[in-house]
Design an enzyme around this catalytic site. Structure first.
Site, mmCIF file in Angstrom:
data_model
loop_
_atom_site.group_PDB
_atom_site.id
_atom_site.type_symbol
_atom_site.label_atom_id
_atom_site.label_comp_id
_atom_site.label_asym_id
_atom_site.label_seq_id
_atom_site.Cartn_x
_atom_site.Cartn_y
_atom_site.Cartn_z
ATOM 1 N N ASP A 91 0.829 -1.062 0.163
ATOM 2 C CA ASP A 91 -0.132 0.174 -0.133
ATOM 3 C C ASP A 91 1.088 1.067 0.227
ATOM 4 O O ASP A 91 0.781 1.857 1.056
ATOM 5 C CB ASP A 91 -0.756 -0.663 1.541
ATOM 6 C CG ASP A 91 -1.604 1.468 1.019
ATOM 7 O OD1 ASP A 91 -2.089 2.243 0.617
ATOM 8 O OD2 ASP A 91 -3.141 1.470 2.100
ATOM 9 N N ALA A 92 1.596 1.814 -1.249
ATOM 10 C CA ALA A 92 2.554 3.270 -1.915
ATOM 11 C C ALA A 92 2.196 3.532 -2.561
ATOM 12 O O ALA A 92 2.908 4.977 -2.183
ATOM 13 C CB ALA A 92 3.680 2.200 -2.274
ATOM 14 N N LYS A 93 0.876 3.649 -2.414
ATOM 15 C CA LYS A 93 -0.039 5.097 -3.440
ATOM 16 C C LYS A 93 1.457 5.291 -4.070
ATOM 17 O O LYS A 93 1.346 6.496 -4.702
ATOM 18 C CB LYS A 93 -0.290 5.644 -2.367
ATOM 19 C CG LYS A 93 -1.414 5.079 -1.359
ATOM 20 C CD LYS A 93 -2.478 5.646 -0.715
ATOM 21 C CE LYS A 93 -3.494 5.100 -0.396
ATOM 22 N NZ LYS A 93 -3.071 4.101 0.723
ATOM 23 N N ARG A 94 1.722 4.740 -5.157
ATOM 24 C CA ARG A 94 2.933 5.414 -6.050
ATOM 25 C C ARG A 94 2.248 6.258 -6.840
ATOM 26 O O ARG A 94 0.985 5.778 -7.786
ATOM 27 C CB ARG A 94 4.135 4.496 -6.730
ATOM 28 C CG ARG A 94 4.928 4.094 -5.193
ATOM 29 C CD ARG A 94 5.103 5.356 -4.143
ATOM 30 N NE ARG A 94 6.445 4.634 -3.319
ATOM 31 C CZ ARG A 94 6.270 4.855 -2.366
ATOM 32 N NH1 ARG A 94 5.157 5.129 -1.495
ATOM 33 N NH2 ARG A 94 7.399 4.151 -1.886
ATOM 34 N N THR A 118 -0.714 -0.173 -4.483
ATOM 35 C CA THR A 118 -1.457 0.396 -4.829
ATOM 36 C C THR A 118 -0.839 2.103 -5.566
ATOM 37 O O THR A 118 0.065 2.072 -4.996
ATOM 38 C CB THR A 118 -2.124 1.494 -3.711
ATOM 39 O OG1 THR A 118 -1.259 1.147 -2.552
ATOM 40 C CG2 THR A 118 -2.809 -0.192 -3.121
#
Length: 272
Positions: A91-94, A118
């Site tokens: 869950d890094a939302k890069r 993510t």
């Protein structure tokens, strides 16, 4: 992990539970602080007691990178400890320009060997496509979230006469398939899950917000489930912080078991 393997595990465990490993050093039981790696020791016991009920684990990368090199070490040890048949989510939302995204993809897919990550879609195709180039790896694209600020952009109408989140769903399906592309859809808006499902009938959704954030598991299944389940429902605080005592692992397992039993019934009712 491919889509069929993920669905097989859902059927095997009668569960679509994702356990969020949002491990905060200030919240874990105090007796763990004497351990050489308290974060890993906490995660290890959570995994030991929940792995029978979970089909996915989702470490929130911010909780680890905030601790610097030691945090990354704890994350890697955690990832290696997770059973290989369980889906893993970074869950890094890069989401950055293409050459940067390519390096993020190498970091999380090659170096750490996560199954998925993510990704934020705001910068468009060239920021997302590098993640889609890896076999049996997944992009989990932010589609319609449940935080207060989501109203700032996601539901605004565009020149095409449709809300932005709908355009994200439609456009992104030109880049990937339901075999390598999932969507983040918040659980606190049941009717909105049905709306998203109309535009992505066969894709998996990662659904946060059940439990501590107030989302209804029944509504998520009613509005979001498809013939291959199509859901990974995340619970973080409600499981991992069920107890602050030495029995925290046992209590986490009990909470995961409760959700799994509810999920088993929902799979019977809605996975058709």
């Amino acid at each position: 992990m491919d889509k069929q393997t993920l669905f097989d595990n859902i059927q095997k465990k009668s569960s679509f539970l994702c356990v969020g490993l949002d491990t905060d050093l200030s919240k874990i039981p105090s007796h763990l602080l004497k351990e050489a790696d308290p974060i890993f020791e906490f995660n290890k016991q959570i995994i030991d007691h929940t792995a029978d009920y979970a089909v996915a684990y989702k470490p929130n990368i911010a909780f680890y990178e905030a601790m610097g090199p030691k945090g990354w070490e704890s994350l890697q040890k955690t990832l290696e400890y997770i059973p290989k048949d369980i889906f893993t989510i970074a869950d890094a939302k890069r989401g950055d320009i293409g050459n940067t995204s390519k390096l993020y993809a190498k970091a999380f897919f090659e170096q750490m060997d996560f199954d998925s990550i993510t990704v934020a879609p705001y910068m468009g195709k060239d920021s997302v496509s590098p993640f889609l180039e890896f076999a049996d790896k997944w992009v989990i694209l932010l589609a319609l979230t449940s935080n207060e600020g989501s109203k700032d952009f996601q539901i605004l109408d565009t020149n095409a006469g449709k809300p932005l989140f709908q355009q994200v769903l439609e456009k992104s399906q030109e880049w990937g398939t339901d075999g390598n592309l999932m969507y983040v859809v918040g659980a606190t808006r049941g009717e909105k899950i049905a709306e998203v499902r109309k535009f992505a009938p066969h894709h998996f959704f990662l659904v946060p917000g059940v439990g501590a954030q107030g989302g209804s598991l029944e509504e998520v299944a009613k509005y979001g489930m498809n013939s291959t389940c199509g859901l990974l429902v995340n619970s973080s605080r409600g499981i991992i912080y069920a107890s602050a005592e030495k029995d925290f692992g046992v209590k986490a397992g009990e909470e995961a078991f409760k959700l799994q039993k509810e999920m088993a019934k929902l799979l019977e009712d809605y996975c058709k």
